[in-house]
Design an enzyme around this catalytic site. Sequence first.
Site, PDB file in Angstrom:
ATOM      1  N   PRO A 265      43.550  37.552  34.459  1.00  0.00           N
ATOM      2  CA  PRO A 265      44.105  38.126  33.235  1.00  0.00           C
ATOM      3  C   PRO A 265      43.791  39.607  33.027  1.00  0.00           C
ATOM      4  O   PRO A 265      42.682  40.064  33.288  1.00  0.00           O
ATOM      5  CB  PRO A 265      43.466  37.286  32.119  1.00  0.00           C
ATOM      6  CG  PRO A 265      42.292  36.632  32.737  1.00  0.00           C
ATOM      7  CD  PRO A 265      42.643  36.430  34.184  1.00  0.00           C
ATOM      8  N   ASN A 266      44.810  40.290  32.559  1.00  0.00           N
ATOM      9  CA  ASN A 266      44.773  41.707  32.167  1.00  0.00           C
ATOM     10  C   ASN A 266      44.758  42.678  33.344  1.00  0.00           C
ATOM     11  O   ASN A 266      44.895  43.885  33.139  1.00  0.00           O
ATOM     12  CB  ASN A 266      43.582  42.002  31.229  1.00  0.00           C
ATOM     13  CG  ASN A 266      43.700  41.250  29.926  1.00  0.00           C
ATOM     14  OD1 ASN A 266      44.719  41.334  29.251  1.00  0.00           O
ATOM     15  ND2 ASN A 266      42.684  40.478  29.585  1.00  0.00           N
TER      16      ASN A 266
ATOM     17  N   ARG B 167      44.848  51.987  31.166  1.00  0.00           N
ATOM     18  CA  ARG B 167      43.709  52.246  30.276  1.00  0.00           C
ATOM     19  C   ARG B 167      42.439  51.882  31.023  1.00  0.00           C
ATOM     20  O   ARG B 167      42.487  51.330  32.100  1.00  0.00           O
ATOM     21  CB  ARG B 167      43.806  51.403  29.000  1.00  0.00           C
ATOM     22  CG  ARG B 167      45.153  51.436  28.363  1.00  0.00           C
ATOM     23  CD  ARG B 167      45.162  50.667  27.096  1.00  0.00           C
ATOM     24  NE  ARG B 167      45.251  51.620  25.983  1.00  0.00           N
ATOM     25  CZ  ARG B 167      45.314  51.272  24.716  1.00  0.00           C
ATOM     26  NH1 ARG B 167      45.224  50.003  24.377  1.00  0.00           N
ATOM     27  NH2 ARG B 167      45.414  52.169  23.786  1.00  0.00           N
TER      28      ARG B 167
ATOM     29  N   TYR C  16      37.829  50.890  35.693  1.00  0.00           N
ATOM     30  CA  TYR C  16      38.579  50.125  36.695  1.00  0.00           C
ATOM     31  C   TYR C  16      39.374  50.982  37.673  1.00  0.00           C
ATOM     32  O   TYR C  16      39.991  50.448  38.595  1.00  0.00           O
ATOM     33  CB  TYR C  16      39.518  49.138  35.996  1.00  0.00           C
ATOM     34  CG  TYR C  16      38.784  48.148  35.121  1.00  0.00           C
ATOM     35  CD1 TYR C  16      37.788  47.336  35.658  1.00  0.00           C
ATOM     36  CD2 TYR C  16      39.070  48.036  33.763  1.00  0.00           C
ATOM     37  CE1 TYR C  16      37.091  46.440  34.862  1.00  0.00           C
ATOM     38  CE2 TYR C  16      38.389  47.135  32.959  1.00  0.00           C
ATOM     39  CZ  TYR C  16      37.400  46.348  33.514  1.00  0.00           C
ATOM     40  OH  TYR C  16      36.717  45.451  32.721  1.00  0.00           O
TER      41      TYR C  16
ATOM     42  N   ASN D 104      40.123  37.969  42.235  1.00  0.00           N
ATOM     43  CA  ASN D 104      39.456  38.570  41.079  1.00  0.00           C
ATOM     44  C   ASN D 104      39.850  37.731  39.851  1.00  0.00           C
ATOM     45  O   ASN D 104      40.939  37.911  39.309  1.00  0.00           O
ATOM     46  CB  ASN D 104      39.886  40.027  40.902  1.00  0.00           C
ATOM     47  CG  ASN D 104      39.123  40.704  39.767  1.00  0.00           C
ATOM     48  OD1 ASN D 104      38.471  40.035  38.947  1.00  0.00           O
ATOM     49  ND2 ASN D 104      39.187  42.018  39.718  1.00  0.00           N
TER      50      ASN D 104
ATOM     51  N   ALA E 209      38.291  38.060  33.442  1.00  0.00           N
ATOM     52  CA  ALA E 209      37.410  37.494  32.401  1.00  0.00           C
ATOM     53  C   ALA E 209      37.170  35.995  32.578  1.00  0.00           C
ATOM     54  O   ALA E 209      36.146  35.475  32.098  1.00  0.00           O
ATOM     55  CB  ALA E 209      37.992  37.775  31.029  1.00  0.00           C
TER      56      ALA E 209
ATOM     57  N   ASP F 223      35.939  24.528  39.619  1.00  0.00           N
ATOM     58  CA  ASP F 223      36.299  23.235  40.207  1.00  0.00           C
ATOM     59  C   ASP F 223      37.503  23.356  41.132  1.00  0.00           C
ATOM     60  O   ASP F 223      37.565  22.681  42.173  1.00  0.00           O
ATOM     61  CB  ASP F 223      36.586  22.214  39.101  1.00  0.00           C
ATOM     62  CG  ASP F 223      35.333  21.780  38.354  1.00  0.00           C
ATOM     63  OD1 ASP F 223      34.216  22.036  38.859  1.00  0.00           O
ATOM     64  OD2 ASP F 223      35.461  21.201  37.260  1.00  0.00           O
TER      65      ASP F 223
ATOM     66  N   GLU G 217      35.200  36.294  46.049  1.00  0.00           N
ATOM     67  CA  GLU G 217      35.348  36.834  44.693  1.00  0.00           C
ATOM     68  C   GLU G 217      35.145  38.346  44.708  1.00  0.00           C
ATOM     69  O   GLU G 217      34.195  38.843  45.319  1.00  0.00           O
ATOM     70  CB  GLU G 217      34.315  36.184  43.767  1.00  0.00           C
ATOM     71  CG  GLU G 217      34.391  36.706  42.331  1.00  0.00           C
ATOM     72  CD  GLU G 217      33.589  35.851  41.362  1.00  0.00           C
ATOM     73  OE1 GLU G 217      33.683  34.605  41.433  1.00  0.00           O
ATOM     74  OE2 GLU G 217      32.868  36.435  40.531  1.00  0.00           O
TER      75      GLU G 217
ATOM     76  N   HIS H   8      35.193  41.972  42.195  1.00  0.00           N
ATOM     77  CA  HIS H   8      35.299  42.660  40.907  1.00  0.00           C
ATOM     78  C   HIS H   8      35.309  44.157  41.146  1.00  0.00           C
ATOM     79  O   HIS H   8      34.483  44.677  41.915  1.00  0.00           O
ATOM     80  CB  HIS H   8      34.133  42.293  39.988  1.00  0.00           C
ATOM     81  CG  HIS H   8      34.150  40.849  39.629  1.00  0.00           C
ATOM     82  ND1 HIS H   8      35.054  40.324  38.731  1.00  0.00           N
ATOM     83  CD2 HIS H   8      33.416  39.818  40.086  1.00  0.00           C
ATOM     84  CE1 HIS H   8      34.864  39.027  38.651  1.00  0.00           C
ATOM     85  NE2 HIS H   8      33.880  38.680  39.466  1.00  0.00           N
TER      86      HIS H   8
ATOM     87  N   ARG I  35      26.793  45.695  33.429  1.00  0.00           N
ATOM     88  CA  ARG I  35      27.566  45.755  32.180  1.00  0.00           C
ATOM     89  C   ARG I  35      27.008  44.752  31.152  1.00  0.00           C
ATOM     90  O   ARG I  35      25.842  44.403  31.225  1.00  0.00           O
ATOM     91  CB  ARG I  35      29.056  45.536  32.504  1.00  0.00           C
ATOM     92  CG  ARG I  35      29.612  46.589  33.479  1.00  0.00           C
ATOM     93  CD  ARG I  35      31.082  46.405  33.754  1.00  0.00           C
ATOM     94  NE  ARG I  35      31.872  46.588  32.553  1.00  0.00           N
ATOM     95  CZ  ARG I  35      33.155  46.216  32.437  1.00  0.00           C
ATOM     96  NH1 ARG I  35      33.770  45.654  33.464  1.00  0.00           N
ATOM     97  NH2 ARG I  35      33.802  46.409  31.318  1.00  0.00           N
TER      98      ARG I  35
HETATM   99  O1  CA2 Z   1      35.540  44.415  37.260  1.00  0.00           O
HETATM  100  C1  CA2 Z   1      36.435  43.568  37.369  1.00  0.00           C
HETATM  101  O2  CA2 Z   1      37.217  43.528  38.309  1.00  0.00           O
HETATM  102  C2  CA2 Z   1      36.602  42.524  36.250  1.00  0.00           C
HETATM  103  O3  CA2 Z   1      36.970  41.305  36.861  1.00  0.00           O
HETATM  104  C3  CA2 Z   1      37.715  43.028  35.344  1.00  0.00           C
HETATM  105  C4  CA2 Z   1      37.935  42.136  34.125  1.00  0.00           C
HETATM  106  C5  CA2 Z   1      36.630  41.884  33.394  1.00  0.00           C
HETATM  107  O4  CA2 Z   1      36.832  40.959  32.342  1.00  0.00           O
HETATM  108  C6  CA2 Z   1      35.548  41.344  34.323  1.00  0.00           C
HETATM  109  O5  CA2 Z   1      34.356  41.222  33.576  1.00  0.00           O
HETATM  110  C7  CA2 Z   1      35.317  42.309  35.479  1.00  0.00           C
HETATM  111  C8  CA2 Z   1      38.890  42.793  33.123  1.00  0.00           C
HETATM  112  C9  CA2 Z   1      40.176  43.303  33.655  1.00  0.00           C
HETATM  113  C10 CA2 Z   1      40.867  44.038  32.569  1.00  0.00           C
HETATM  114  O6  CA2 Z   1      41.580  45.094  33.140  1.00  0.00           O
HETATM  115  C11 CA2 Z   1      42.099  46.042  32.302  1.00  0.00           C
HETATM  116  C12 CA2 Z   1      42.763  47.072  32.911  1.00  0.00           C
HETATM  117  C13 CA2 Z   1      43.293  48.075  32.143  1.00  0.00           C
HETATM  118  C14 CA2 Z   1      43.203  48.040  30.779  1.00  0.00           C
HETATM  119  C15 CA2 Z   1      42.545  46.997  30.175  1.00  0.00           C
HETATM  120  C16 CA2 Z   1      42.006  45.986  30.930  1.00  0.00           C
END
Ligand code: CA2
Length: 146
Positions: free
Chosen positions: A10-11, A18, A23, A74, A77, A87, A98, A100, A107
């Site tokens: 997700p996301n 952003r 990221y 990846n 969240a 599972d 995995e 990230h 963090r």
């Molecule tokens: O560091 C990573 O790759 C994460 O998997 C990214 C997730 C976060 O919840 C994990 O803790 C670590 C979040 C991805 C959200 O990506 C965004 C990208 C642009 C704007 C907002 C969110």
Amino acid sequence: MRKILLLNGPNLNMLGTREKAIYGQDTLQQIEHEVQAFGSSLGYQIDCFQSNHEGELIDQIHQAQDMYCGIVFNPAAYTHTSIALHDAIKAIHIPVLEVHLSNVHTREAFRQISYTAPACEGQIVGLGKQGYLLGVQALHNILREG
Ligand code: CA2
């Protein structure tokens, strides 16, 4: 040709818009193209799938077993919440790596817990998009050894 699934949670479809300091600048599509080019140099076709829905990710993991030799994942969240994804990974017999982008261990406390990592072959964190390439390389090495 051998195939690897690049799976994003997700996301991550918002990458490059952003939170660039955390990221990186690249969009998910740009990262996917780089991973595909790298995978191709190692002799793999890389298929890419992103979803904001836990159930869709679970379905992809189940289906991957018959089509792919491994998954670079990846879970975003869902890493920190999803026993269902743990599972699902445990339910298949192909290796899952995995990845990230950020270093989740530096963090917030809630990001330092991964429900999915114990079901995976390993975890790569904090290296930005390079982590996905290293994930493909690691799968390649694991598959060669196996
Ligand atoms: O560091 C990573 O790759 C994460 O998997 C990214 C997730 C976060 O919840 C994990 O803790 C670590 C979040 C991805 C959200 O990506 C965004 C990208 C642009 C704007 C907002 C969110």
